[in-house]
Scaffold this active site. Sequence first.
Site, short mmCIF file in Angstrom:
data_model
loop_
_atom_site.label_atom_id
_atom_site.label_comp_id
_atom_site.label_asym_id
_atom_site.label_seq_id
_atom_site.Cartn_x
_atom_site.Cartn_y
_atom_site.Cartn_z
N ARG A 90 4.19 -2.84 17.97
CA ARG A 90 3.75 -1.45 17.87
C ARG A 90 2.32 -1.25 18.35
O ARG A 90 2.01 -0.27 19.00
CB ARG A 90 3.88 -1.01 16.41
CG ARG A 90 3.31 0.35 16.15
CD ARG A 90 3.03 0.52 14.68
NE ARG A 90 4.23 0.87 13.95
CZ ARG A 90 4.30 0.78 12.61
NH1 ARG A 90 3.31 0.31 11.90
NH2 ARG A 90 5.41 1.14 11.99
N TYR A 91 1.45 -2.18 17.98
CA TYR A 91 0.02 -2.05 18.32
C TYR A 91 -0.31 -2.96 19.50
O TYR A 91 0.36 -3.97 19.72
CB TYR A 91 -0.82 -2.47 17.11
CG TYR A 91 -0.62 -1.64 15.87
CD1 TYR A 91 -1.06 -0.32 15.80
CD2 TYR A 91 0.00 -2.18 14.74
CE1 TYR A 91 -0.90 0.43 14.64
CE2 TYR A 91 0.16 -1.44 13.58
CZ TYR A 91 -0.29 -0.13 13.53
OH TYR A 91 -0.13 0.60 12.39
N ARG A 94 -1.32 -6.92 18.20
CA ARG A 94 -0.61 -7.72 17.22
C ARG A 94 0.87 -7.38 17.17
O ARG A 94 1.26 -6.25 17.47
CB ARG A 94 -1.21 -7.57 15.82
CG ARG A 94 -1.30 -6.14 15.29
CD ARG A 94 -2.47 -6.05 14.30
NE ARG A 94 -2.53 -4.80 13.54
CZ ARG A 94 -3.08 -3.68 14.01
NH1 ARG A 94 -3.55 -3.62 15.24
NH2 ARG A 94 -3.14 -2.59 13.25
N CYS A 103 15.01 -13.02 1.34
CA CYS A 103 13.86 -12.95 0.44
C CYS A 103 14.23 -13.64 -0.87
O CYS A 103 15.41 -13.77 -1.20
CB CYS A 103 13.53 -11.48 0.13
SG CYS A 103 12.96 -10.53 1.54
N CYS A 107 13.58 -6.12 -3.58
CA CYS A 107 12.94 -5.00 -4.24
C CYS A 107 13.80 -3.77 -4.02
O CYS A 107 14.27 -3.52 -2.91
CB CYS A 107 11.55 -4.79 -3.65
SG CYS A 107 10.54 -6.29 -3.70
N CYS A 110 12.71 -1.43 -1.10
CA CYS A 110 12.39 -2.09 0.17
C CYS A 110 12.63 -1.16 1.36
O CYS A 110 13.68 -0.54 1.47
CB CYS A 110 13.25 -3.34 0.35
SG CYS A 110 12.97 -4.17 1.93
N ARG A 112 13.02 -2.14 4.36
CA ARG A 112 13.97 -2.80 5.28
C ARG A 112 15.28 -3.09 4.57
O ARG A 112 16.01 -4.01 4.92
CB ARG A 112 13.38 -4.10 5.83
CG ARG A 112 12.20 -3.89 6.75
CD ARG A 112 12.05 -5.01 7.78
NE ARG A 112 10.86 -4.78 8.58
CZ ARG A 112 9.70 -5.43 8.39
NH1 ARG A 112 9.60 -6.38 7.47
NH2 ARG A 112 8.66 -5.14 9.14
N ASP A 271 7.86 4.17 1.82
CA ASP A 271 8.52 4.68 3.01
C ASP A 271 9.80 5.44 2.64
O ASP A 271 10.27 5.36 1.51
CB ASP A 271 8.87 3.50 3.94
CG ASP A 271 7.62 2.86 4.52
OD1 ASP A 271 6.72 3.60 4.95
OD2 ASP A 271 7.54 1.61 4.53
N ASP A 308 2.71 4.68 6.31
CA ASP A 308 3.28 4.25 7.57
C ASP A 308 4.06 5.46 8.08
O ASP A 308 5.06 5.86 7.47
CB ASP A 308 4.19 3.03 7.36
CG ASP A 308 4.11 2.06 8.52
OD1 ASP A 308 4.06 2.54 9.67
OD2 ASP A 308 4.13 0.85 8.28
N LYS A 315 0.37 2.87 10.79
CA LYS A 315 -0.17 3.09 9.44
C LYS A 315 -1.50 3.82 9.55
O LYS A 315 -2.33 3.47 10.39
CB LYS A 315 -0.40 1.75 8.75
CG LYS A 315 0.87 0.97 8.48
CD LYS A 315 0.56 -0.37 7.81
CE LYS A 315 1.81 -1.22 7.65
NZ LYS A 315 2.33 -1.73 8.95
#
Length: 341
Positions: A90-91, A94, A103, A107, A110, A112, A271, A308, A315
């Site tokens: 995206r940037y 990075r 995981c 959560c 989450c 994702r 999100d 975000d 973000k």
Amino acid sequence: MTRRTLRTAAQLVTAGLLPSDRAAEAGRVAGRYTVAVTAAVAALIDPTDAADPIARQYLPSAAELIEAPGDRSDPIGDQRLSPVKGIVHRYPDRVLLKPLLVCPVYCRFCFRRETVGDAEGTLTAAELEAAIAYVAARPELREVILTGGDPLMLPPSRLRALIDRLTAIPHIETIRIHSRVPVADPERVTDALVAALKAETAVWLAVHVNHSRELSPAARAALARLAGAGLPLLSQTVLLKGVNDDAAVLEELFRALVRNRVRPYYLHHPDLAPGTAHFRPSLAEGRAIVKALRGRLSGIAQPTYVLDIPGGAGKVPVGPDYRHEDGTVEDWRGDRHPYPD
Ligand SMILES: *Cc1c(COP(=O)(O)O)cnc(C)c1O
């Protein structure tokens, strides 16, 4: 207490974490989104407290099956920004590299949630080579952020091999890892894992933690092993209704993190992941909470409150803002002072 990770509604009921009258709803949720509660997290849950902030983060609830208008399966555009499997770019400087999608825990908020939990999502050797080649071919990249899934779920030897490959890319100056493992499964932070993270290229570790009670003695010992190995530690916290949407709760968390050598980095506004509206405060509520922390808490204990932007624009800090239209700035007590800019 069982050492096994609990993955089904029946196991959660048998372990005494869920009342049996919630088994049916939990089963429906588990059919839609992956569930996992490690023994370490199960031990933190108070089953007698219907509003337990640990239970709320990890135990499935019927509210997850309600999609609010505006919820999106890919809230921040991971797919649109993925040029190669496992990479999100995206940037300019990075990229994210997602070596796997599993995981230690899942959560309930989450972002994702539509993609994580899939063991098939682990990159094959060839896919990982293609992802590394993408990074190696772009000298404008300076940082690789390992995320997923949880990169610390990789066996230490595989993690080491990946870090060695990234270290060998001359333009990569930092490697960052985002993980829930030190909190959710601290026993995975073995000497072998810590050794795998020590590299010539700086490896920064961002730990995901949302409540001070997640910093159990075992979690604190895991953080001490990581800090002791010289790894700079950051944290990220998601602002969650019914978990930590309270200045006193966050104050206690951020103080505890700093005591444990972890610098609070981001406080994320949640999100628009499907079925998570019950976790989302408003931005105005978030700003009021963050404002209450200013002045009450050391600067090193204050993360940046970020949103975000849905769709993948990035973000951005969302306040609070201490500058006013009338040309004044506000201090931490709320008094205003003129500042000629
Ligand atoms: C969050 C994110 C990053 C990292 O952002 P920082 O502000 O550097 O923490 C990088 N790439 C993508 C695609 C992200 O979602």
